[in-house]
Design a protein around this motif. Structure first.
Motif: not given
Ligand code: ACO
Length: 209
Positions: A4-9, A129-135
């Motif tokens: 998940g890093w780096p990221a573009e959401l 967007l951040g939550l979807d990335h985390c999960f």
């Protein structure tokens, strides 16, 4: 390098324009400093008390060191320090911190958005967007956030993305020189059938663009 890093959401489209979230960059210095200095009155009542005065902590020359320390935490898998962009322009930050793996698989999320574009759905879209990335890619099970009960706009953001209130943390965090009560909210992956962003779109709060 952690997942998940780096990221573009994103992008997600809201009333204010097109919202994207991406890893912070060294060249964010000027925009970061300008907004943080200009919006002090908007930001300071809600943020942890810093050691140095506000103007000193947000001088443009501070960013390279801050950027490097945040990036190093990101490389260790402890943090996701991201910038929020509106129509391709830096307008705030979204940070996932205290990433714990193992049997907990948990983190906190925090954010700010420049005053000029408040009330247009930017923070709500960025947090979704951040939550979807985390999960998703990051593989977390639980994300929590803490907010002062007086911070109505931020509570609305948290409510609108589907956070559940867990309780009141008494004298939790030093904000503006005093330990202030904070509400603890959380979400676990089981509470998100599909994605948080999809839920926003279905609720008519955003569109995929
Ligand atoms: N009372 C009640 N609701 C309000 C008020 C108010 N005075 N002002 C705004 N709102 C609502 C809006 O109507 C909107 O809700 P709605 O969509 O249901 O109508 C919501 O608050 C704001 O949603 P967005 O437009 O998505 O959020 P915005 O982009 O304006 O950003 C934010 C909100 C991040 C809180 C911004 O104002 C900010 O940066 N504030 C200063 C820093 C801060 O408080 N950061 C959050 C700390 S807590 C944490 O990080 C977990």
């Amino acid at each position: 390098r952690h997942p998940g890093w780096p990221a573009e959401l994103g992008p997600l489209r809201v009333a204010g324009g097109t919202v994207t979230v991406r890893s912070i960059r060294l060249r964010d210095a000027a925009a970061w400093s300008r907004l943080r200095l200009r919006d002090r009155a908007h930001l300071e009542p809600w943020e942890p008390t810093g050691e140095a005065p506000w103007d000193m902590r947000h001088h443009i020359s501070v960013w390279p060191g801050l950027y490097r320390s945040l990036r190093s935490e990101a490389h260790k898998g402890l943090m996701l320090p991201m910038a929020i962009e509106l129509d391709g322009r830096f307008c705030g930050q979204l940070t996932v911190g205290n990433i714990v793996r193992g049997a907990l698989r948990s983190a906190w999320i925090g954010y700010w958005v420049e005053k000029e574009v408040n009330g247009l759905g930017v923070a709500t879209a960025a947090v979704a967007l951040g939550l979807d990335h985390c999960f998703g890619p990051v593989g977390l099970h639980r994300v929590e956030a803490t907010v002062r009960p007086e911070n109505e706009p931020s509570r609305a953001v948290l409510r609108n993305v589907g956070f559940r209130e867990e309780g009141l943390l008494k004298r939790y965090l030093d904000v503006q020189g005093r330990f202030r009560d904070h509400l603890l909210v959380a979400m676990t992956v089981e509470e998100v059938p599909g994605s948080v962003s999809d839920r926003l779109v279905r609720a008519g709060r955003a569109t995929w663009s």
